[in-house]
Design a protein around this motif. Structure first.
Motif, mmCIF file in Angstrom:
data_model
loop_
_atom_site.group_PDB
_atom_site.id
_atom_site.type_symbol
_atom_site.label_atom_id
_atom_site.label_comp_id
_atom_site.label_asym_id
_atom_site.label_seq_id
_atom_site.Cartn_x
_atom_site.Cartn_y
_atom_site.Cartn_z
ATOM 1 N N UNK A 1 28.770 37.297 52.827
ATOM 2 C CA UNK A 1 28.813 36.971 51.410
ATOM 3 C C UNK A 1 28.279 35.556 51.200
ATOM 4 N N UNK A 2 27.368 35.378 50.274
ATOM 5 C CA UNK A 2 26.860 34.036 49.973
ATOM 6 C C UNK A 2 27.693 33.429 48.861
ATOM 7 N N UNK A 3 27.504 32.114 48.671
ATOM 8 C CA UNK A 3 28.198 31.435 47.573
ATOM 9 C C UNK A 3 27.846 32.092 46.239
ATOM 10 N N UNK A 4 26.581 32.461 46.127
ATOM 11 C CA UNK A 4 26.126 33.072 44.874
ATOM 12 C C UNK A 4 26.846 34.397 44.623
ATOM 13 N N UNK A 5 27.008 35.158 45.696
ATOM 14 C CA UNK A 5 27.710 36.447 45.545
ATOM 15 C C UNK A 5 29.182 36.226 45.201
ATOM 16 N N UNK A 6 29.751 35.176 45.801
ATOM 17 C CA UNK A 6 31.148 34.864 45.480
ATOM 18 C C UNK A 6 31.269 34.450 44.010
ATOM 19 N N UNK A 7 30.278 33.686 43.549
ATOM 20 C CA UNK A 7 30.272 33.279 42.133
ATOM 21 C C UNK A 7 30.184 34.512 41.235
ATOM 22 N N UNK A 8 29.333 35.452 41.609
ATOM 23 C CA UNK A 8 29.224 36.685 40.817
ATOM 24 C C UNK A 8 30.560 37.418 40.763
ATOM 25 N N UNK A 9 31.277 37.352 41.901
ATOM 26 C CA UNK A 9 32.593 38.015 41.954
ATOM 27 C C UNK A 9 33.563 37.360 40.956
ATOM 28 N N UNK A 10 33.523 36.035 40.891
ATOM 29 C CA UNK A 10 34.448 35.351 39.956
ATOM 30 C C UNK A 10 34.104 35.691 38.508
ATOM 31 N N UNK A 11 32.822 35.938 38.251
ATOM 32 C CA UNK A 11 32.428 36.231 36.870
ATOM 33 C C UNK A 11 32.998 37.560 36.382
ATOM 34 N N UNK A 12 33.360 38.412 37.327
ATOM 35 C CA UNK A 12 33.963 39.697 36.946
ATOM 36 C C UNK A 12 35.477 39.671 37.150
ATOM 37 N N UNK A 13 36.007 38.503 37.520
ATOM 38 C CA UNK A 13 37.420 38.432 37.938
ATOM 39 C C UNK A 13 38.381 38.566 36.764
#
Ligand code: SF4
Length: 208
Positions: A11-23
């Motif tokens: 998982x990249x930082x960008x993917x983690x950021x995308x995850x937070x956007x749907x959190x």
């Protein structure tokens, strides 16, 4: 046995950021305009952690962009650090608590996995905790910033061991000359600490 960071490598930082956007792990998702995930180089040696997004951060989707952000820019300069090149900046909570109230323990717990993963991905040599909520969360104990600011501790958070420097939240400088002066002193000291970064040892805990 895989380390936490090996498990995170896919998982990249960008993917983690995308995850937070749907959190939707806590109630704050209902009132946010934007998630404020973090900004800065993905492999920064220095990571700064504040409390939560404020009004301007929520609007912009970036940490420390209001008056406290301007204050932080000045303090970073004092420490000889460039916001763009040297420091990754984030908060404990990725969303804004309404009316900028204090984070609740439930919100901190819900958001914890994101900060833990960010730290494991970035692998900082030094974390700067800005304010009592950040210092308390990162050290796992209650912290009196007025007594402990300017001190350097060992930190172990999310399986990543490094050094941790305690200071006030830059917003404190907007409300009192005393805190403003202490912040200036802390960041002057931080400049000296940063010069020794290469001597700092880090370690990763192997778990599970
Ligand atoms: S504050 Fe953190 S846990 Fe809560 S909804 Fe936002 S990203 Fe999720």
């Amino acid at each position: 046995m895989k380390s936490n960071s090996e498990k995170d490598t896919k998982q990249t930082l960008e993917e983690l950021e995308n995850e937070t956007e749907a959190c939707t792990r806590c109630e704050l998702h209902k009132t946010r305009t934007n998630v404020v995930f973090g900004t800065g180089p993905a492999k920064a040696d220095v990571m700064m952690v504040g409390e939560a997004a404020g009004y301007y951060e929520d609007q912009a989707g970036e940490p420390f962009v209001g008056a406290a952000g301007k204050k932080l820019d000045g303090l970073l300069k004092k420490a000889g650090l460039s916001r763009e090149n040297d420091v990754y900046i984030t908060n404990i909570l990725k969303d804004r608590p309404p009316e900028n109230r204090d984070p609740t323990p439930e919100e901190i717990e819900a958001c914890r996995p994101y900060l833990e993963k960010q730290i494991r991905m970035i692998k900082p040599k030094l974390i700067v905790a800005l304010g009592r909520f950040a210092a308390g969360e990162l050290l796992g104990r209650s912290v009196s910033v007025s007594k402990e600011h300017g001190s350097l501790e060992d930190s172990s958070y999310g399986g990543w061991h490094c050094r941790l420097f305690i200071s006030y939240h830059p917003a404190a400088a907007l409300y009192g000359a005393d805190a403003a002066m202490k912040l200036e002193e802390d960041f002057e000291k931080l400049g000296e600490v940063v010069e020794k970064l290469d001597e700092f040892k880090t370690a990763e805990q192997t778990t599970l």
